[in-house]
Scaffold this active site. Structure first.
Site, PDB file in Angstrom:
ATOM      1  N   ASP A 198     -39.128  28.854  -8.292  1.00 16.51           N
ATOM      2  CA  ASP A 198     -38.336  30.119  -8.692  1.00 16.51           C
ATOM      3  C   ASP A 198     -38.103  30.952  -7.510  1.00 16.51           C
ATOM      4  O   ASP A 198     -36.920  31.275  -7.143  1.00 16.51           O
ATOM      5  CB  ASP A 198     -38.917  30.915  -9.738  1.00 16.51           C
ATOM      6  CG  ASP A 198     -38.359  32.204 -10.097  1.00 16.51           C
ATOM      7  OD1 ASP A 198     -37.334  32.211 -10.830  1.00 16.51           O
ATOM      8  OD2 ASP A 198     -38.925  33.239  -9.423  1.00 16.51           O
ATOM      9  N   THR A 226     -35.181  33.357 -12.412  1.00 13.23           N
ATOM     10  CA  THR A 226     -34.371  32.096 -12.093  1.00 13.23           C
ATOM     11  C   THR A 226     -34.673  31.001 -13.053  1.00 13.23           C
ATOM     12  O   THR A 226     -33.786  30.134 -13.322  1.00 13.23           O
ATOM     13  CB  THR A 226     -34.395  31.904 -10.664  1.00 13.23           C
ATOM     14  OG1 THR A 226     -33.953  33.094  -9.712  1.00 13.23           O
ATOM     15  CG2 THR A 226     -33.658  30.691 -10.101  1.00 13.23           C
ATOM     16  N   ASP A 227     -36.040  30.702 -12.976  1.00 14.32           N
ATOM     17  CA  ASP A 227     -36.640  29.442 -13.671  1.00 14.32           C
ATOM     18  C   ASP A 227     -36.267  29.841 -15.325  1.00 14.32           C
ATOM     19  O   ASP A 227     -35.981  29.028 -16.023  1.00 14.32           O
ATOM     20  CB  ASP A 227     -37.946  29.554 -13.667  1.00 14.32           C
ATOM     21  CG  ASP A 227     -38.823  28.727 -12.572  1.00 14.32           C
ATOM     22  OD1 ASP A 227     -38.028  27.837 -12.360  1.00 14.32           O
ATOM     23  OD2 ASP A 227     -39.749  28.732 -12.277  1.00 14.32           O
ATOM     24  N   LEU A 228     -36.306  31.180 -15.799  1.00 12.94           N
ATOM     25  CA  LEU A 228     -36.202  31.337 -17.001  1.00 12.94           C
ATOM     26  C   LEU A 228     -34.595  31.204 -17.429  1.00 12.94           C
ATOM     27  O   LEU A 228     -34.272  30.626 -18.618  1.00 12.94           O
ATOM     28  CB  LEU A 228     -36.612  32.980 -17.649  1.00 12.94           C
ATOM     29  CG  LEU A 228     -38.125  33.105 -17.541  1.00 12.94           C
ATOM     30  CD1 LEU A 228     -38.414  34.407 -17.380  1.00 12.94           C
ATOM     31  CD2 LEU A 228     -38.959  32.113 -18.483  1.00 12.94           C
ATOM     32  N   GLY A 231     -34.081  27.602 -17.690  1.00 15.00           N
ATOM     33  CA  GLY A 231     -34.548  27.117 -18.914  1.00 15.00           C
ATOM     34  C   GLY A 231     -33.553  27.296 -20.121  1.00 15.00           C
ATOM     35  O   GLY A 231     -33.288  26.425 -20.924  1.00 15.00           O
TER      36      GLY A 231
END
Length: 460
Positions: A198, A226-228, A231
């Site tokens: 991230d 960014t990861d979320l 997702g």
């Protein structure tokens, strides 16, 4: 603990075998129809218990009967599959025997021996521990893929293909599969072999360049946004893939990646550059195009106020008892307020510093101007609206006991998403999945356990 075998010990030799299971047969192509994309209420596993739904609603969830094979680790992938599990999908999480998902070791804090980080993004999943370096383990992955609707992975591009588990490999045995890859940079291009976390994607994409105090250094957001966001893109893309299969009768490959997600999420900041060649700067809590729209220090904390139009600005001035400011020609329009930002913010900041946060909250209540305090976690989870929205999910974990995590931020009128299943232990459901999904008999399972191709966690 990981057990080495089943209750009845047998010789760990001989060929693998299982009872006939057409759905999981290696070369079988399932009937591709609306029913296979989105099973009807009476098919595939039936309606799942989701707690007490709203009055007049049914117990059926939109992804009941949809099976997801989840080879992802860390955050973006597990967050996506957890959200799909909330909607009723059966999520089978494949993990390394012993260590499992990387985030199982991320801590402190731990609840008992369980990483809170892992617990936060892995509810509503079953765990099967498979040694993917073992040819028998690879064979199991293929069989599970053939029995699944969705395959989600976040390996470096080409890694699974080397093992015979890439999209083209799985497509041959499961043409119906919705195969979703999550990477740092995409499937092709000059840097796709780099690992993607991230913070690196947030840096490369420019997010960190625009985040932080105006005259300070770049700052990483407090959670892995960014990861979320990746997702959530993955979550929507998988749903779109299932709809596409419903329309065409064929599966497909989906490419999700951290870099593309974050660049797409730059929205107006990116558009400012693309259209006007304006290089953005860091604004702290403020906004580059709206004034006032930021945090103000009070006597004992902070309040955030956003005046999105001229009428709201006049209201702010009235609440602050600054009528002369609203009449000042320098602040009549938002464009003028942006141009004269420093002078205006100095005036407003001085006035906000004269009262405590609670006093300002009371004065702004019912004004129509968006406002709110900057809360710590204790304040967040004591907030009446957070409590009313039911954003906390509680579960009984087999080793950690009672745990609580934030639940999904969406509610539906026709079904509820309460009573989630707790995050699994590594390999907690290995034997169950081999039996119920693939139809393996005890002797075949015993051999897999004895050779280390799989592992079963024994809950005590």
């Amino acid at each position: 603990m990981l057990r080495a075998g089943l209750g009845r010990r047998s010789r760990c030799c001989g060929g693998l075998w299982r009872s006939p299971c057409p759905e999981a047969a290696g070369g079988c192509a399932r009937a591709l129809s609306a029913a296979s994309a989105f099973p009807s209420p009476g098919s595939g596993g039936g309606a799942r218990s989701g707690g007490a739904p709203p009055a007049g609603a049914s117990n059926v969830k939109p992804l009941d009967g949809v099976k997801i094979l989840d080879l992802t680790r860390v955050l973006a992938g597990p967050f996506a599959t957890m959200n799909l599990g909330d909607l009723g999908a059966e999520v089978i999480k494949v993990e390394r025997p012993g260590a499992g998902d990387d985030t199982r070791a991320w801590g402190p804090p731990f609840v008992g021996t369980e990483s809170v980080y892992f617990l936060s993004v892995n509810r509503n999943k079953k765990s099967i521990a498979i040694n993917m370096k073992d040819s028998k383990g690879v064979k199991l992955i293929k069989e599970l893929a053939a029995a699944s609707d969705v395959f989600v992975e976040n390996f470096v591009p080409g890694k699974l293909a080397e093992m015979g588990l890439g999209y083209e490999d799985i497509k041959k045995i499961a043409p119906h599969i919705v195969y979703c890859s999550i990477t740092g940079y995409g499937q092709t291009g000059p840097v796709v072999q780099r690992g993607g976390y991230d913070s690196i994607a947030a840096a490369v994409s420019g997010l960190m360049h625009i985040t932080g105090h105006e005259d300070g250094e770049p700052v990483r957001p407090g959670v892995a946004m960014t990861d979320l966001a990746t997702g959530l893109y993955t979550y929507g893309a998988v749903m779109a893939g299932l709809l596409q299969r419903y329309k065409t009768g064929k599966g497909l490959h989906i490419d999700c990646n951290l870099l593309s997600t974050q660049v797409a999420c730059l929205t107006h900041v990116a558009a400012n550059y693309l259209n006007c060649k304006i290089e953005p700067k860091r604004w702290g809590t403020a906004h580059g195009s709206i004034v006032p729209y930021q945090a103000f220090k009070t006597k004992d904390g902070y309040i955030v106020v956003g005046a999105g139009n001229d009428h709201q600005f006049v209201t702010v001035c009235k609440i602050l008892n600054l009528p002369e400011v609203s009449k000042d020609s320098r602040y009549k329009t938002n464009t003028l307020r942006v141009q004269n930002r420093k002078e205006l913010i100095d005036i407003l900041s001085t006035r906000f510093s004269e009262k405590a946060t609670i006093e300002w909250l009371q004065l702004f209540e019912g004004s129509g101007v968006p406002y709110g305090p900057i809360n710590n976690m204790q304040q967040v989870f004591s907030d009446p609206q957070v409590l009313h929205n039911g954003l906390v999910m509680e579960m009984n974990h087999p080793t950690a006991g009672k745990i609580a995590v934030p639940g999904p931020g969406v509610r539906y009128s026709e079904f509820a998403m309460s009573h989630p299943k707790p995050p699994p232990l590594v390999g907690q459901h290995t034997v169950e999945i081999l039996k119920s999904v693939l139809g393996y008999e005890d002797d075949a399972i015993e051999e897999l356990l004895c050779t280390g191709a799989v592992a079963q966690h024994e809950v005590r």
